[in-house]
Design an enzyme around this catalytic site. Structure first.
Site, PDB file in Angstrom:
ATOM      1  N   GLY A 226       0.821  -1.206   0.000  1.00  0.00           N
ATOM      2  CA  GLY A 226       0.000   0.000   0.000  1.00  0.00           C
ATOM      3  C   GLY A 226       0.848   1.247   0.000  1.00  0.00           C
ATOM      4  N   GLY A 231      -0.695   2.519   7.207  1.00  0.00           N
ATOM      5  CA  GLY A 231      -0.828   1.697   8.405  1.00  0.00           C
ATOM      6  C   GLY A 231      -0.283   0.294   8.282  1.00  0.00           C
ATOM      7  N   THR A 233       2.913  -0.828   8.856  1.00  0.00           N
ATOM      8  CA  THR A 233       3.720  -1.125  10.039  1.00  0.00           C
ATOM      9  C   THR A 233       2.858  -1.148  11.299  1.00  0.00           C
ATOM     10  OG1 THR A 233       5.576  -0.017   8.946  1.00  0.00           O
ATOM     11  CG2 THR A 233       5.791  -0.464  11.294  1.00  0.00           C
ATOM     12  N   HIS A 449      -7.234  35.605 -11.094  1.00  0.00           N
ATOM     13  CA  HIS A 449      -6.858  34.216 -11.393  1.00  0.00           C
ATOM     14  C   HIS A 449      -7.652  33.239 -10.515  1.00  0.00           C
ATOM     15  CE1 HIS A 449      -3.821  31.098 -12.616  1.00  0.00           C
ATOM     16  NE2 HIS A 449      -4.279  30.549 -11.494  1.00  0.00           N
ATOM     17  N   GLU A 450      -7.654  33.458  -9.197  1.00  0.00           N
ATOM     18  CA  GLU A 450      -8.349  32.537  -8.302  1.00  0.00           C
ATOM     19  C   GLU A 450      -9.858  32.605  -8.482  1.00  0.00           C
ATOM     20  OE1 GLU A 450      -6.783  30.373  -6.788  1.00  0.00           O
ATOM     21  OE2 GLU A 450      -4.758  31.161  -6.919  1.00  0.00           O
ATOM     22  N   HIS A 453     -10.820  30.298 -11.314  1.00  0.00           N
ATOM     23  CA  HIS A 453     -10.963  28.892 -10.904  1.00  0.00           C
ATOM     24  C   HIS A 453     -12.310  28.660 -10.235  1.00  0.00           C
ATOM     25  CE1 HIS A 453      -6.986  27.527 -11.920  1.00  0.00           C
ATOM     26  NE2 HIS A 453      -6.388  28.424 -11.145  1.00  0.00           N
ATOM     27  N   ASP A 524      -0.766  25.123 -12.764  1.00  0.00           N
ATOM     28  CA  ASP A 524      -1.989  24.704 -13.465  1.00  0.00           C
ATOM     29  C   ASP A 524      -1.648  24.034 -14.790  1.00  0.00           C
ATOM     30  OD1 ASP A 524      -3.343  25.846 -11.388  1.00  0.00           O
ATOM     31  OD2 ASP A 524      -3.683  27.750 -12.420  1.00  0.00           O
TER      32      ASP A 524
END
Length: 670
Positions: A226, A231, A233, A449-450, A453, A524
């Site tokens: 994995g 997890g 160990t 720009h943000e 998005h 991006d």
């Protein structure tokens, strides 16, 4: 049971102390017998008698014992003749000689006194040969002590890390039920399927007759595979805490050594100890350090010592010898590079895949790590689990610890919801840098720009729902947007195209509303290009190159060569450019349609520096499509009295599951 009291740290004994004591004793004897104020010379008896009869002796000391002797103290005139040098005041010249016996020598002294040759004093002392004896045996004592020291260093028995004679011994640590590891399966949250498999291995050792009566055989080994931090160990620690049998633990790198043949010797020694303590469990962590495939790239040079170690491991796990009662448990996150002979049945009968936790598993993991944290009533664990898609168990533990540190930094009495949100932001995006200097022009460019998005993703069906947008510099980014990716087992083409379109929304907004583009979209463009190449070359989602995949899941087949021709490479490049250009134009069309809302969103960002889902919903209205995460929680929270929900449509039959669940990522505007 009373708690163990802390042991007081005492003075630790070292073999060097013995050497220091010996040297001090020898030095004391040397300086005692070799006083600078005394000059001694051993002479024959007749010369001694001549010195006394010359009248130059001031004192005689007679030493009685097994080896009687006498010492005469000379005056300055005689000392100058005997030693042929001038003595300074305070120095005492002495001549010594051996005598037959003290009684006969006393009669001789009486005669010298009667004849007037000697008028000084006579003193009797018992002779001691300890100093001479010590000087005679001291070299042998030092030689023997030095030999013991060298042998202990070579055998590694004096607290060292091992020596020449122990270099081939196994470095495995042995744990039992009374050992320091107290982790149980109750401490392992989530991983229900993997935990069931491992629990069954422990049950094999506790009650083997239950399975052997039906003709079954105990599995010889299990391989935990994995991603890092899931997890693997921890499961092994739980096995060590639950099993009432000896548990050997070591790393794959412990077999590797610079000496030839040491790795194979350590493998033999490990299995020899395991057979003596059978039934037992042997855990090898990061087994890829020694189990890498053999001879796949002969031109690059092979490590013969590592291959010899692997060959010995293969023989010990399933060879002519018997390993009944010894179960091998191993863990790795690079199962694709392991040797196929190591993975076959009979060596590792089971491969247990420990995947990243899903929504319900993350809730359970949060509950485990929150047990020792003082939390506020406003904390909602389910909301935290929804905000951390793609997080491993180690990431979740880090979030809880970081939230507690943030709350302590602000002198809070409990950890609140905002502290966890800040911790998630800190881990994903990095540390806030409000002190970074940005001009008004740069600030407006980042806000546009943000906002691009946020606007594009809000109006796309498969785009990830928006959580938060900020233009405060964080880490290397000048601005960031947090989304909540949907947890899917398979991803349709439309979802990948929507993700590509929303990622290009920032660059498209710069071109439309600023009239120029900047370097703020570097991250991006990198993500979009990789996604487009994956769609064309790996997933076969191109109309021009359908149903083709040049992806090698083993990572060993193609090497440095490409599995396609130069003409096909040109076609792939052309398809990638077409996909990106189409989604870029699509993003521009969405921004033109909602230009007024985009402007209001950008102005809000400039004034407040951060916006949330509520702000976007206030400007554009509620989002038309509900996320799958919301549907999952809605179905789980339905009351039991409701009728049975309609059947879920069958998913298309696929030969292999493809995990395309992205992590919550920040937009890099560096």
């Amino acid at each position: 049971m009373e708690p163990k009291r802390p042991q007081k740290k005492g003075i630790k004994f070292s073999i060097f102390w013995m050497y220091a004591v010996i040297l001090l004793i020898l030095g004391g004897i040397y300086f005692a017998d070799n006083d600078n104020t005394v000059s001694k010379e051993n002479v024959e008896y007749n010369k001694f008698e001549q010195y006394v009869m010359s009248g130059g002796v001031t004192k005689i000391v007679v030493y009685t014992g097994e080896d009687p002797s006498a010492a005469a103290f000379l005056n300055d005139s005689l000392a100058k003749v005997v030693f042929k040098k001038q003595f300074s005041p305070g120095q005492q010249p002495i001549v010594t000689t051996n005598i037959p016996s003290a009684d006969s020598f006393q009669s001789k002294i009486d005669q010298w006194q009667q004849d007037g040759y000697f008028k000084g004093s006579v003193k009797y002392e018992k002779s001691s040969n300890i100093s001479s004896m010590i000087w005679s045996i001291a070299p042998f004592v030092l030689l023997i002590a030095f030999w013991f020291f060298i042998m202990k260093r070579m055998s590694g028995k004096d607290g060292g890390s091992g020596g020449v004679f122990s270099v081939g011994k196994s470095k495995a640590k042995i744990f039992d039920k009374d050992g320091p590891i107290q982790v149980t399966f109750k401490d392992v949250a989530g991983l229900s399927e993997a935990k069931t498999e491992v629990e069954e291995i422990v049950e094999f050792l506790k009650n083997p007759k239950r399975y052997t009566d039906l003709g079954g055989k105990i599995p010889k080994g299990a391989l935990l595979v994995g991603p890092p931090g899931t997890g693997k160990t921890l499961l092994a620690k739980a096995v060590a805490g639950e099993a009432n049998v000896p548990f050997f633990s070591m790393s794959g790198s412990d077999f590797v050594e610079m000496f030839v043949g040491v790795g194979a010797s350590r493998v033999r020694d490990l299995f020899r100890q395991a057979k003596e303590k059978a039934p037992c469990i042997v855990f090898i962590d990061e087994i890829d350090a020694v189990g890498r495939a053999r001879g796949k790239k002969p031109n690059m040079g092979a490590n013969d010592e590592r291959e010899n170690t692997l060959n010995q491991l293969l023989t010990e796990m399933d060879g002519f010898g018997s390993n009944s009662g010894v179960i091998i448990l191993a863990a790795t996150n690079r199962a694709d590079i392991l040797d196929k002979a190591l993975l076959r049945a009979g060596r590792f009968d089971r491969q247990i895949y420990v995947d990243l936790p899903d929504l319900n598993d993350r809730v359970a993991i949060f509950n485990v790590h929150l047990r020792n944290i003082k939390t506020d009533e406003s904390l909602d664990v389910e909301t935290l689990a929804r905000q951390t898609p793609g997080f491993s168990g180690a990431d979740i533990a880090n979030v809880c610890n970081e939230a507690a540190l943030i709350a302590a930094r602000h002198n809070k009495s409990s950890v609140q919801r905002q502290d966890f949100n800040d911790a998630v932001d800190r881990i994903i995006g990095g540390l806030e840098k409000r002190s970074k200097i940005t001009t008004d022009e740069e600030k407006r460019s980042i806000a546009i720009h943000e906002a691009g998005h946020a606007t594009v993703s809000w109006h796309l069906r498969y785009a990830s729902p928006l959580i938060k947008v900020t233009i405060v510099p964080r880490g290397k980014a000048l601005g960031a947007a947090w989304y909540l990716p949907e947890e899917r087992q398979i991803t349709p083409t439309e979802a990948l195209l929507d993700e590509m379109c929303s990622t290009l929304g920032g660059r498209a907004a710069e071109e439309l509303f600023l009239g120029h583009i900047s370097t703020g979209a570097a991250n991006d463009l990198e993500r979009v290009t990789k996604l487009a190449y994956a769609m064309v070359a790996y997933y076969g989602m191109s109309s021009k190159l359908p149903n083709l995949s040049y992806y090698d899941s083993t990572g060993q087949q193609y090497g440095l060569s490409k599995p396609y021709s130069e003409e096909r490479a040109k076609d792939i490049d052309a398809e990638v450019s077409r996909l990106i250009n189409e989604q870029y134009e699509r993003a521009k069309q969405i921004l033109k349609q909602y230009a007024s809302g985009h402007g209001e969103l950008a102005d809000t960002l400039i004034s407040r520096e951060v916006i949330f889902t509520e702000d976007v919903e206030r400007i554009f209205g509620p989002r038309q499509w509900k996320s799958r995460t919301d549907e999952i929680f809605a179905s789980q929270n339905e009351p039991k009295a409701l009728p049975t929900p309609p059947a879920i449509p069958a998913l298309p039959d696929v030969s292999e599951e493809t995990d395309n669940t992205p992590k919550a990522e920040s937009t890099d505007n560096d």
